[in-house]
Design an enzyme around this catalytic site. Structure first.
Site, mmCIF file in Angstrom:
data_model
loop_
_atom_site.group_PDB
_atom_site.id
_atom_site.type_symbol
_atom_site.label_atom_id
_atom_site.label_comp_id
_atom_site.label_asym_id
_atom_site.label_seq_id
_atom_site.Cartn_x
_atom_site.Cartn_y
_atom_site.Cartn_z
ATOM 1 C CB SER A 15 -0.801 0.161 1.295
ATOM 2 O OG SER A 15 -0.184 0.218 2.534
ATOM 3 C CB SER A 140 9.320 10.415 8.559
ATOM 4 O OG SER A 140 8.589 11.495 8.912
ATOM 5 C CE1 TYR A 153 6.424 6.649 11.352
ATOM 6 C CE2 TYR A 153 6.417 8.911 11.463
ATOM 7 C CZ TYR A 153 6.244 7.702 10.597
ATOM 8 O OH TYR A 153 6.508 7.917 9.192
ATOM 9 C CE LYS A 157 9.550 6.217 9.865
ATOM 10 N NZ LYS A 157 9.795 5.035 8.699
ATOM 11 C CB THR A 188 -0.117 6.602 2.390
ATOM 12 O OG1 THR A 188 0.312 6.921 3.713
ATOM 13 C CG2 THR A 188 0.648 7.074 1.275
HETATM 14 N N1 LIG Z 1 2.413 8.834 4.357
HETATM 15 C C1 LIG Z 1 3.290 9.669 4.973
HETATM 16 O O1 LIG Z 1 2.823 10.766 4.915
HETATM 17 C C2 LIG Z 1 4.644 9.154 5.347
HETATM 18 C C3 LIG Z 1 5.529 10.231 5.804
HETATM 19 C C4 LIG Z 1 6.788 10.046 6.093
HETATM 20 C C5 LIG Z 1 7.354 8.657 5.935
HETATM 21 N N2 LIG Z 1 6.389 7.804 5.875
HETATM 22 C C6 LIG Z 1 6.972 6.196 5.812
HETATM 23 O O2 LIG Z 1 6.523 5.577 4.396
HETATM 24 C C7 LIG Z 1 6.626 4.451 4.847
HETATM 25 C C8 LIG Z 1 5.364 3.773 4.209
HETATM 26 O O3 LIG Z 1 4.051 4.354 4.615
HETATM 27 P P1 LIG Z 1 2.903 4.638 3.802
HETATM 28 O O4 LIG Z 1 2.502 6.004 4.239
HETATM 29 O O5 LIG Z 1 2.913 4.075 2.723
HETATM 30 O O6 LIG Z 1 1.884 3.786 4.947
HETATM 31 P P2 LIG Z 1 0.994 2.686 4.668
HETATM 32 O O7 LIG Z 1 -0.208 2.920 3.282
HETATM 33 O O8 LIG Z 1 0.231 2.394 5.979
HETATM 34 O O9 LIG Z 1 1.791 1.405 4.255
HETATM 35 C C9 LIG Z 1 2.567 0.704 5.252
HETATM 36 C C10 LIG Z 1 3.307 -0.414 4.410
HETATM 37 O O10 LIG Z 1 4.154 -1.277 5.543
HETATM 38 C C11 LIG Z 1 3.830 -2.571 5.399
HETATM 39 N N3 LIG Z 1 3.908 -3.025 6.862
HETATM 40 C C12 LIG Z 1 3.389 -2.293 7.855
HETATM 41 N N4 LIG Z 1 3.820 -3.300 9.008
HETATM 42 C C13 LIG Z 1 4.747 -4.295 8.398
HETATM 43 C C14 LIG Z 1 5.068 -5.438 9.002
HETATM 44 N N5 LIG Z 1 4.990 -5.765 10.370
HETATM 45 N N6 LIG Z 1 5.925 -6.377 8.064
HETATM 46 C C15 LIG Z 1 5.761 -6.049 6.707
HETATM 47 N N7 LIG Z 1 5.321 -5.125 6.347
HETATM 48 C C16 LIG Z 1 4.432 -4.250 7.034
HETATM 49 C C17 LIG Z 1 2.011 -2.594 5.350
HETATM 50 O O11 LIG Z 1 1.909 -4.004 4.564
HETATM 51 P P3 LIG Z 1 0.929 -5.107 5.342
HETATM 52 O O12 LIG Z 1 -0.289 -4.386 6.032
HETATM 53 O O13 LIG Z 1 0.473 -5.946 3.995
HETATM 54 O O14 LIG Z 1 2.103 -5.867 5.962
HETATM 55 C C18 LIG Z 1 2.076 -1.483 4.041
HETATM 56 O O15 LIG Z 1 2.549 -1.824 2.884
HETATM 57 C C19 LIG Z 1 6.684 4.027 6.242
HETATM 58 O O16 LIG Z 1 7.967 3.785 6.508
HETATM 59 C C20 LIG Z 1 6.205 5.421 6.786
HETATM 60 O O17 LIG Z 1 6.966 5.624 7.984
HETATM 61 C C21 LIG Z 1 5.228 7.884 5.277
#
Ligand SMILES: NC(=O)c1ccc[n+]([C@@H]2O[C@H](COP(=O)([O-])OP(=O)(O)OC[C@H]3O[C@@H](n4cnc5c(N)ncnc54)[C@H](OP(=O)(O)O)[C@@H]3O)[C@@H](O)[C@H]2O)c1
Length: 264
Positions: A15, A140, A153, A157, A188
């Site tokens: 995702s 992040s 969190y 990071k 997301t």
């Molecule tokens: N969105 C933002 O604003 C933002 C900003 C800064 C940084 N980030 C970083 O971007 C990265 C992706 O986040 P996102 O925004 O795309 O959120 P998301 O849509 O919630 O996606 C998170 C992903 O991580 C996987 N995941 C979670 N726990 C897991 C586990 N124990 N083992 C394997 N996979 C796991 C989930 O897959 P399953 O549930 O299928 O396991 C999912 O594919 C993260 O590291 C987040 O900290 C996001």
């Protein structure tokens, strides 16, 4: 960079940012291993690709660090040597420190920090032996600054920066590059999946999140940064960049402003 010669393992590919990066690298011609816990969601991402036959699905839980060397070996059995590892899987927090169970702090560190560390350690010897590899970690903006209700969190990071900055220096002469990616708000489901103080997902979409950068744009900028071998890249709008600038250059003012900051 010839992506058609690169095999990329992306965690959290089911995702959000990981899914968008998978679709972007598929378009650029890479061979992918799509990894996360939910097989059906990973298969749906693979089916959305232009060349699904080039890609593999790998079910793994990065919280289970002991299983990750076996999962890394499975990835290489399925797809051959992994040239680029993208440690993207992650979970966030929405809870005040005073009310958050320590088990929640530990879980977030296991997923966001130890998961990335364990998978990296499993694939690094092969990259060093080949004299070629690239470790990418999705941190992040909160890897540089800390804001209320995201304590563990932000800590996870910050920890990622400590570890992977050291790794970059250690492997500089061995043909292995390290890129830290610092997104700001990306639209997301991360806030829906974020853990509350009791460890259950909050199930709430934050307005800032919903109004964030499109995941596809974030993924394009990530792919460009990987191509250029950037050490660190910030991918955000002006609001988050200003917050980071303030934290660095006017820390006393930043500490006052951040008292009122809440996920919204
Ligand atoms: N969105 C933002 O604003 C933002 C900003 C800064 C940084 N980030 C970083 O971007 C990265 C992706 O986040 P996102 O925004 O795309 O959120 P998301 O849509 O919630 O996606 C998170 C992903 O991580 C996987 N995941 C979670 N726990 C897991 C586990 N124990 N083992 C394997 N996979 C796991 C989930 O897959 P399953 O549930 O299928 O396991 C999912 O594919 C993260 O590291 C987040 O900290 C996001």
């Amino acid at each position: 960079m010839d992506w058609s010669q690169r095999t990329v393992l992306i965690t959290g590919a089911s995702s959000g940012i990981g899914r968008a990066l998978a679709l972007e690298l598929d378009r650029r011609g890479a061979h992918l291993v799509l990894a996360a816990r939910r097989r059906e969601a990973l298969e749906a991402v693979r089916d959305s690709c232009m060349a699904p036959e080039r890609h593999q699905v790998l079910v793994l839980d990065v919280e289970d660090a002991a299983a990750l060397p076996g999962k890394a070996a499975e990835a290489e059995r399925l797809a051959g040597p992994i040239d680029i590892l993208v440690n993207n899987a992650g979970i966030s927090l929405r809870g005040l420190i005073v009310e958050t169970d320590i088990a929640v702090d530990r879980r977030i560190m296991e997923v966001n920090y130890f998961g990335a560390v364990a998978l990296t350690k499993a694939l690094l010897p092969g990259m060093i032996a080949r004299g070629d590899g690239h470790i990418v970690v999705v941190s992040s903006i909160v890897g540089h600054i800390s804001t209320p209700m995201r304590s563990a969190y932000a800590a996870s990071k910050h920890a990622v920066h400590g570890f992977f900055d050291a790794l970059r220096a250690e492997v500089h002469d061995k043909g292995v590059r390290v890129t830290l990616v610092l997104p700001g708000y990306v639209a997301t489901d991360i806030s829906l999946h974020a853990l509350g103080p009791d460890g259950n997902p909050t199930g709430q979409m934050d307005t800032n999140q919903a109004g964030g950068m499109a995941p596809g744009l974030c993924a394009r900028r990530m792919a460009d940064a990987i191509e250029r071998g950037r050490a660190e890249v910030i991918i955000s709008g002006p609001y988050e960049r200003f917050g980071r600038w303030l934290g660095r250059h006017l820390p006393a003012l930043f500490r006052i402003i951040v008292r009122r900051e809440r996920p919204k």
